[in-house]
Design a protein around this motif. Structure first.
Motif, PDB file in Angstrom:
ATOM      1  N   PRO A  70      10.084 -23.431 -46.948  1.00 15.74           N
ATOM      2  CA  PRO A  70       9.815 -22.845 -45.169  1.00 15.74           C
ATOM      3  C   PRO A  70       8.169 -23.228 -45.108  1.00 15.74           C
ATOM      4  O   PRO A  70       7.262 -22.452 -45.889  1.00 15.74           O
ATOM      5  CB  PRO A  70       9.868 -21.376 -45.974  1.00 15.74           C
ATOM      6  N   THR A  71       8.200 -23.272 -44.138  1.00 21.75           N
ATOM      7  CA  THR A  71       6.704 -23.568 -43.956  1.00 21.75           C
ATOM      8  C   THR A  71       5.912 -21.868 -43.885  1.00 21.75           C
ATOM      9  O   THR A  71       6.386 -21.182 -43.154  1.00 21.75           O
ATOM     10  CB  THR A  71       6.316 -24.462 -42.346  1.00 21.75           C
ATOM     11  N   SER A  72       4.219 -21.948 -43.100  1.00 23.20           N
ATOM     12  CA  SER A  72       4.326 -21.026 -43.080  1.00 23.20           C
ATOM     13  C   SER A  72       3.997 -20.644 -41.493  1.00 23.20           C
ATOM     14  O   SER A  72       4.105 -19.366 -40.745  1.00 23.20           O
ATOM     15  CB  SER A  72       2.107 -21.300 -42.984  1.00 23.20           C
ATOM     16  N   GLN A  73       4.737 -21.510 -40.974  1.00 20.86           N
ATOM     17  CA  GLN A  73       4.781 -21.433 -38.960  1.00 20.86           C
ATOM     18  C   GLN A  73       6.207 -20.116 -39.188  1.00 20.86           C
ATOM     19  O   GLN A  73       6.215 -19.922 -38.266  1.00 20.86           O
ATOM     20  CB  GLN A  73       4.850 -22.601 -38.609  1.00 20.86           C
ATOM     21  N   MET A  74       7.238 -20.903 -40.186  1.00 19.30           N
ATOM     22  CA  MET A  74       8.390 -19.948 -40.430  1.00 19.30           C
ATOM     23  C   MET A  74       8.125 -18.697 -40.721  1.00 19.30           C
ATOM     24  O   MET A  74       8.442 -17.654 -40.013  1.00 19.30           O
ATOM     25  CB  MET A  74       9.484 -20.797 -41.208  1.00 19.30           C
ATOM     26  N   ILE A  75       7.907 -18.603 -41.863  1.00 20.64           N
ATOM     27  CA  ILE A  75       7.196 -17.455 -41.968  1.00 20.64           C
ATOM     28  C   ILE A  75       6.219 -16.274 -41.857  1.00 20.64           C
ATOM     29  O   ILE A  75       6.523 -15.014 -41.333  1.00 20.64           O
ATOM     30  CB  ILE A  75       7.295 -17.499 -43.582  1.00 20.64           C
ATOM     31  N   ASP A  76       4.661 -16.313 -41.551  1.00 15.71           N
ATOM     32  CA  ASP A  76       4.413 -15.784 -41.016  1.00 15.71           C
ATOM     33  C   ASP A  76       4.176 -15.262 -39.591  1.00 15.71           C
ATOM     34  O   ASP A  76       3.705 -13.837 -39.759  1.00 15.71           O
ATOM     35  CB  ASP A  76       2.694 -16.494 -40.770  1.00 15.71           C
ATOM     36  N   PRO A  77       5.156 -15.961 -39.131  1.00 18.65           N
ATOM     37  CA  PRO A  77       5.433 -14.695 -37.328  1.00 18.65           C
ATOM     38  C   PRO A  77       6.543 -13.769 -38.017  1.00 18.65           C
ATOM     39  O   PRO A  77       5.998 -12.161 -36.900  1.00 18.65           O
ATOM     40  CB  PRO A  77       6.457 -14.894 -36.611  1.00 18.65           C
ATOM     41  N   ILE A  78       7.148 -14.248 -38.551  1.00 15.27           N
ATOM     42  CA  ILE A  78       8.404 -13.200 -39.231  1.00 15.27           C
ATOM     43  C   ILE A  78       7.717 -12.117 -39.972  1.00 15.27           C
ATOM     44  O   ILE A  78       7.669 -10.494 -40.234  1.00 15.27           O
ATOM     45  CB  ILE A  78       9.391 -13.483 -40.444  1.00 15.27           C
ATOM     46  N   LEU A  79       5.966 -12.266 -41.031  1.00 15.22           N
ATOM     47  CA  LEU A  79       5.453 -11.158 -41.425  1.00 15.22           C
ATOM     48  C   LEU A  79       4.763 -10.035 -40.546  1.00 15.22           C
ATOM     49  O   LEU A  79       4.858  -8.910 -40.995  1.00 15.22           O
ATOM     50  CB  LEU A  79       4.826 -11.551 -41.963  1.00 15.22           C
ATOM     51  N   GLU A  80       4.204 -10.600 -39.349  1.00 19.26           N
ATOM     52  CA  GLU A  80       3.781 -10.282 -38.288  1.00 19.26           C
ATOM     53  C   GLU A  80       4.724  -9.073 -38.243  1.00 19.26           C
ATOM     54  O   GLU A  80       4.618  -7.769 -37.359  1.00 19.26           O
ATOM     55  CB  GLU A  80       3.495 -10.960 -37.595  1.00 19.26           C
ATOM     56  N   TRP A  81       6.296  -9.693 -37.322  1.00 17.49           N
ATOM     57  CA  TRP A  81       6.637  -8.651 -36.930  1.00 17.49           C
ATOM     58  C   TRP A  81       7.122  -7.628 -37.743  1.00 17.49           C
ATOM     59  O   TRP A  81       7.248  -6.315 -37.030  1.00 17.49           O
ATOM     60  CB  TRP A  81       7.857 -10.035 -36.484  1.00 17.49           C
ATOM     61  N   GLN A 137       4.182  -4.788 -37.701  1.00 15.77           N
ATOM     62  CA  GLN A 137       4.627  -4.282 -36.391  1.00 15.77           C
ATOM     63  C   GLN A 137       5.543  -3.171 -36.379  1.00 15.77           C
ATOM     64  O   GLN A 137       5.448  -1.909 -35.523  1.00 15.77           O
ATOM     65  CB  GLN A 137       4.573  -5.555 -35.090  1.00 15.77           C
ATOM     66  N   LYS A 138       6.893  -3.485 -37.026  1.00 16.95           N
ATOM     67  CA  LYS A 138       7.826  -2.638 -36.977  1.00 16.95           C
ATOM     68  C   LYS A 138       7.538  -1.441 -37.913  1.00 16.95           C
ATOM     69  O   LYS A 138       8.312  -0.694 -38.174  1.00 16.95           O
ATOM     70  CB  LYS A 138       9.311  -3.714 -37.281  1.00 16.95           C
ATOM     71  N   ASP A 139       6.589  -1.634 -38.825  1.00 19.00           N
ATOM     72  CA  ASP A 139       6.515  -0.960 -40.009  1.00 19.00           C
ATOM     73  C   ASP A 139       7.721  -1.194 -41.797  1.00 19.00           C
ATOM     74  O   ASP A 139       7.704   0.109 -41.902  1.00 19.00           O
ATOM     75  CB  ASP A 139       6.485   0.711 -40.066  1.00 19.00           C
ATOM     76  N   TYR A 140       8.237  -1.845 -41.103  1.00 23.83           N
ATOM     77  CA  TYR A 140       8.714  -3.274 -42.184  1.00 23.83           C
ATOM     78  C   TYR A 140       8.175  -2.451 -43.316  1.00 23.83           C
ATOM     79  O   TYR A 140       8.996  -3.010 -44.229  1.00 23.83           O
ATOM     80  CB  TYR A 140       9.991  -3.552 -41.494  1.00 23.83           C
ATOM     81  N   LEU A 141       7.548  -3.236 -43.315  1.00 21.36           N
ATOM     82  CA  LEU A 141       6.188  -4.058 -44.425  1.00 21.36           C
ATOM     83  C   LEU A 141       5.011  -3.170 -44.917  1.00 21.36           C
ATOM     84  O   LEU A 141       4.606  -2.776 -44.111  1.00 21.36           O
ATOM     85  CB  LEU A 141       5.721  -4.741 -44.145  1.00 21.36           C
ATOM     86  N   THR A 142       5.496  -1.890 -45.727  1.00 25.22           N
ATOM     87  CA  THR A 142       4.588  -1.520 -46.382  1.00 25.22           C
ATOM     88  C   THR A 142       3.145  -2.062 -47.026  1.00 25.22           C
ATOM     89  O   THR A 142       2.051  -1.376 -47.535  1.00 25.22           O
ATOM     90  CB  THR A 142       5.027   0.476 -47.529  1.00 25.22           C
ATOM     91  N   VAL A 143       3.589  -2.877 -47.437  1.00 27.87           N
ATOM     92  CA  VAL A 143       2.372  -4.061 -48.688  1.00 27.87           C
ATOM     93  C   VAL A 143       2.131  -4.949 -47.827  1.00 27.87           C
ATOM     94  O   VAL A 143       2.679  -5.959 -46.765  1.00 27.87           O
ATOM     95  CB  VAL A 143       2.882  -3.580 -49.785  1.00 27.87           C
ATOM     96  N   ASP A 144       0.354  -5.303 -47.826  1.00 30.67           N
ATOM     97  CA  ASP A 144       0.495  -6.345 -47.244  1.00 30.67           C
ATOM     98  C   ASP A 144       0.268  -7.843 -47.569  1.00 30.67           C
ATOM     99  O   ASP A 144      -0.628  -7.984 -48.558  1.00 30.67           O
ATOM    100  CB  ASP A 144      -1.490  -6.415 -46.179  1.00 30.67           C
ATOM    101  N   LEU A 145       1.429  -8.112 -47.066  1.00 33.62           N
ATOM    102  CA  LEU A 145       1.501  -9.822 -47.847  1.00 33.62           C
ATOM    103  C   LEU A 145       1.285 -10.607 -46.855  1.00 33.62           C
ATOM    104  O   LEU A 145       1.517 -10.582 -46.214  1.00 33.62           O
ATOM    105  CB  LEU A 145       3.273 -10.053 -47.725  1.00 33.62           C
ATOM    106  N   HIS A 146       0.891 -11.785 -47.870  1.00 34.08           N
ATOM    107  CA  HIS A 146       0.975 -12.984 -46.608  1.00 34.08           C
ATOM    108  C   HIS A 146       1.406 -14.295 -47.772  1.00 34.08           C
ATOM    109  O   HIS A 146       1.481 -14.598 -49.239  1.00 34.08           O
ATOM    110  CB  HIS A 146      -0.569 -13.687 -47.051  1.00 34.08           C
ATOM    111  N   TYR A 147       1.913 -15.080 -46.914  1.00 40.56           N
ATOM    112  CA  TYR A 147       2.830 -15.809 -48.371  1.00 40.56           C
ATOM    113  C   TYR A 147       2.289 -17.677 -48.149  1.00 40.56           C
ATOM    114  O   TYR A 147       1.013 -17.992 -46.665  1.00 40.56           O
ATOM    115  CB  TYR A 147       3.679 -16.752 -46.922  1.00 40.56           C
TER     116      TYR A 147
END
Length: 327
Positions: free
Chosen positions: A294-305, A308-318
């Motif tokens: 997958p490209t960054s254009q596919m995954i980065d918006p999901i990580l940001e979402w 924002q939803k507080d589903y991700l407790t650790v700051d991850l980068h793809y």
């Protein structure tokens, strides 16, 4: 170039790939005769169309022909699949980027190996459906009304994006947690909830039985991907690395076979993905992508979402080059 010529060219290309695979198989058989170990791998998946190329490879004996023992293990829920990945019961899995990121955040390192569906917007389909009794015609009609969905899933992500594109404010996007897809579908069809977010097979069933598709993600911006992930503890071994390389080659061959004549594999898909009876003979088989991360254009918006939803407790980068999430 005429359609007939294109089909002929594609058929020749598939035949060439098959011939190459036979040569590769002969080499693999020779290596086994000489005492080399056979690569073994267990792959977990939900019962969905996303993994059809591997079901085809199993059906056609491509795994055994290439010196592999592959177990495809199906699960009834994302939660069960997640447990299997975390425990090491499976080495790889077909899932969504949300599950992969959550696994890494929870301490189970995985890599995104390739997109199984969703390299383009018309591969795979998710959408929002309502019953004809609901009176709902547009996404705007759903403002402030509960939509059945499972939280922190690709389905919820698609729902949010479709509603936002329709101009519905975030505070007017209401959800009702219904994790099991059959229950979600039945509650929508019986007008117990305003609408439901569903995958392609259930959207097709709904359309065939008189329910109304409000919107889907098959046009415009490419919103959704399913992905093949691997536990890094598996790919870090020599046998795991070899198994992954062989598997991606077999995936590509099976993809070429399907894309050359998708409808001919509908019976296999209907059997393996348990397609509902009303659509077993008419369901449109998707095209499938070659194995590519997958490209960054596919995954980065999901990580940001997810943040924002507080589903991700650790700051991850793809990292698109390695398929890894970096903390």
């Amino acid at each position: 170039m005429s359609k007939q010529v294109k089909i002929a060219v594609r058929a020749i290309f598939v035949a060439m790939l098959a011939a190459m695979l036979l040569v590769f198989s002969a080499c693999a058989a020779t290596q086994q005769d000489e005492g080399d170990d056979v690569e073994s791998i267990t792959i977990g998946t939900l019962v969905t169309e996303d993994i059809l190329p591997l079901w085809l490879a199993e059906e056609e004996g491509l795994f055994n022909a290439n010196g592999m023992i592959v177990h495809i293990q199906t699960f009834q829920s994302a939660q069960e699949l997640t447990v299997a990945i975390t425990s090491g019961e499976v080495d790889m899995a077909m899932t969504d980027p949300m599950v992969a990121a959550s696994l890494v955040a929870g301490g189970t390192d995985v890599s995104l190996e390739w997109v199984t569906l969703g390299a383009t917007a018309n591969q795979g389909r998710f959408g929002i459906m309502t019953s004809p009794q609901s009176g709902i015609k547009t996404l705007s009609d759903l403002a402030g009304k509960p939509i059945g969905v499972g939280s922190n899933t690709i389905l919820e992500y698609v729902m949010d994006k479709l509603m936002q594109q329709a101009g519905v404010p975030d505070d007017q996007i209401m959800t009702e947690e219904i994790k099991k897809l059959p229950v979600r579908y039945e509650m929508m069809a019986s007008n117990q909830i305003a609408a439901a977010v569903l995958p392609g097979s259930l959207l097709a069933l709904g359309e065939a039985t008189g329910n109304l598709l409000v919107a889907d993600d098959s046009q415009g911006e490419n919103l959704s991907q399913s992905v093949m992930i691997a536990r890094t503890a598996f790919t870090a071994t020599d046998s795991g690395e070899k198994a992954l390389a062989k598997l991606s080659t077999i995936w590509d061959l099976a993809v070429e076979m399907i894309n050359a004549n998708p409808s001919s594999y509908r019976p296999l898909l209907a059997e393996k993905a348990s397609l509902p009876d009303p659509v077993r003979d008419s369901y449109q088989v998707s095209s499938y992508p070659q194995a590519a991360r997958p490209t960054s254009q596919m995954i980065d918006p999901i990580l940001e979402w997810m943040r924002q939803k507080d589903y991700l407790t650790v700051d991850l980068h793809y990292d698109a080059a390695t398929g890894l999430f970096v903390k």
